[in-house]
Design an enzyme around this catalytic site. Structure first.
Site, PDB file in Angstrom:
ATOM      1  N   LYS A  85       0.851  -1.186   0.000  1.00  0.00           N
ATOM      2  CA  LYS A  85       0.000   0.000   0.000  1.00  0.00           C
ATOM      3  C   LYS A  85       0.892   1.243   0.000  1.00  0.00           C
ATOM      4  O   LYS A  85       1.833   1.344   0.788  1.00  0.00           O
ATOM      5  CB  LYS A  85      -0.919  -0.004   1.221  1.00  0.00           C
TER       6      LYS A  85
HETATM    7  C1  E4P Z   1      -7.883   0.053   3.908  1.00  0.00           C
HETATM    8  O1  E4P Z   1      -7.119  -0.689   3.339  1.00  0.00           O
HETATM    9  C2  E4P Z   1      -7.674   0.625   5.254  1.00  0.00           C
HETATM   10  O2  E4P Z   1      -6.892  -0.246   6.029  1.00  0.00           O
HETATM   11  C3  E4P Z   1      -8.952   0.758   6.031  1.00  0.00           C
HETATM   12  O3  E4P Z   1     -10.071   0.358   5.308  1.00  0.00           O
HETATM   13  C4  E4P Z   1      -9.096   2.027   6.816  1.00  0.00           C
HETATM   14  O4  E4P Z   1     -10.337   2.021   7.469  1.00  0.00           O
HETATM   15  P1  E4P Z   1     -10.711   2.959   8.692  1.00  0.00           P
HETATM   16  O5  E4P Z   1     -11.184   4.264   8.144  1.00  0.00           O
HETATM   17  O6  E4P Z   1     -11.822   2.231   9.381  1.00  0.00           O
HETATM   18  O7  E4P Z   1      -9.471   3.102   9.525  1.00  0.00           O
END
Ligand code: E4P
Length: 222
Positions: A85
């Protein structure tokens, strides 16, 4: 059909979701890894041993393209199923482009607009993660963002897959599926909520009661 990933770094949750046949991939982020007190690379290895098929996402740490690229290379060396990522920034785009040329898969994360998504796809991201819940949190319609992605992606033959992220409810998942979004990455508690319906529980109780009733009656008549 839309694929489901689990959005967690907790191995017990990952194992349960994998055993129930719910998931075919995992996403983590630095906050989720920190919550577990885990070492990123070690945790990636553990997750790879549980989820034996499908992409496992770990996030590159850093701000410059050089830092992001170096972090990504380190993670990618662990296994060919690792997806790195990379935050959706100008430096992130440079890193995505370089990593694509090296055959390393990336997931452009922290995406909040279709414009950002277009650029990440052009740079060569394998996945793009629009964050739904965080948009809702600031009063912006996440469904409109997903619609924009679905519209654009329906016009072209793109390799880049969209991951609906920052999911806060089963409804988010269903909205994504209705729009033909490729993947939703879902926290464990929302996956569990998706299994439940009050009428399922009521139905089970009723079947059990009727069955016991019938057994009793048969016992009385014999
Ligand atoms: C996506 O890959 C992220 O890890 C995640 O969906 C972030 O979500 P949040 O807004 O609940 O922290």
């Amino acid at each position: 059909m839309m694929k489901l990933f689990i959005d967690t770094a907790n191995v017990a949750e990952i194992r349960e979701a994998w055993d129930m046949g719910m998931i075919c991939g995992v996403t983590t982020n630095p906050s989720l890894i920190a919550r577990e007190g885990a070492d990123l690379e070690e945790r990636m290895r553990e997750i790879l041993s549980i989820v034996t098929d499908g992409p496992i996402n770990g996030e590159a740490i850093g701000t410059s393209a050089e830092e992001l690229t170096a972090g990504a290379r380190k993670l990618a060396r662990i296994d060919s199923r690792i997806v790195v990522k990379v935050p959706m920034t100008q430096e992130g785009l440079k890193a995505i482009r370089t990593l694509k040329a090296e055959g390393i898969k990336t997931n452009a994360t922290l995406v909040f607009s279709a414009a950002q998504g277009l650029l990440a796809a052009r740079a060569g991201a394998s996945y793009i993660s629009p964050f739904l819940g965080r948009l809702d949190d600031i009063g912006q319609p996440s469904e409109a963002l997903l619609e924009a992605f679905a519209d654009i992606w329906s016009m072209y033959d793109l390799e880049t897959e969209i991951i609906a992220a920052s999911i806060r409810s089963p409804e988010h998942v269903v909205s994504a599926a209705r729009l033909g979004i490729h993947i939703a990455t879902v926290p464990y508690k929302i996956l569990l909520a998706m299994t439940e319906h009050p009428l399922t529980d009521a139905g089970i109780k009723r079947f059990e009661a009727d069955w016991q009733d019938a057994l009793k009656k048969r016992g009385q008549s014999t």
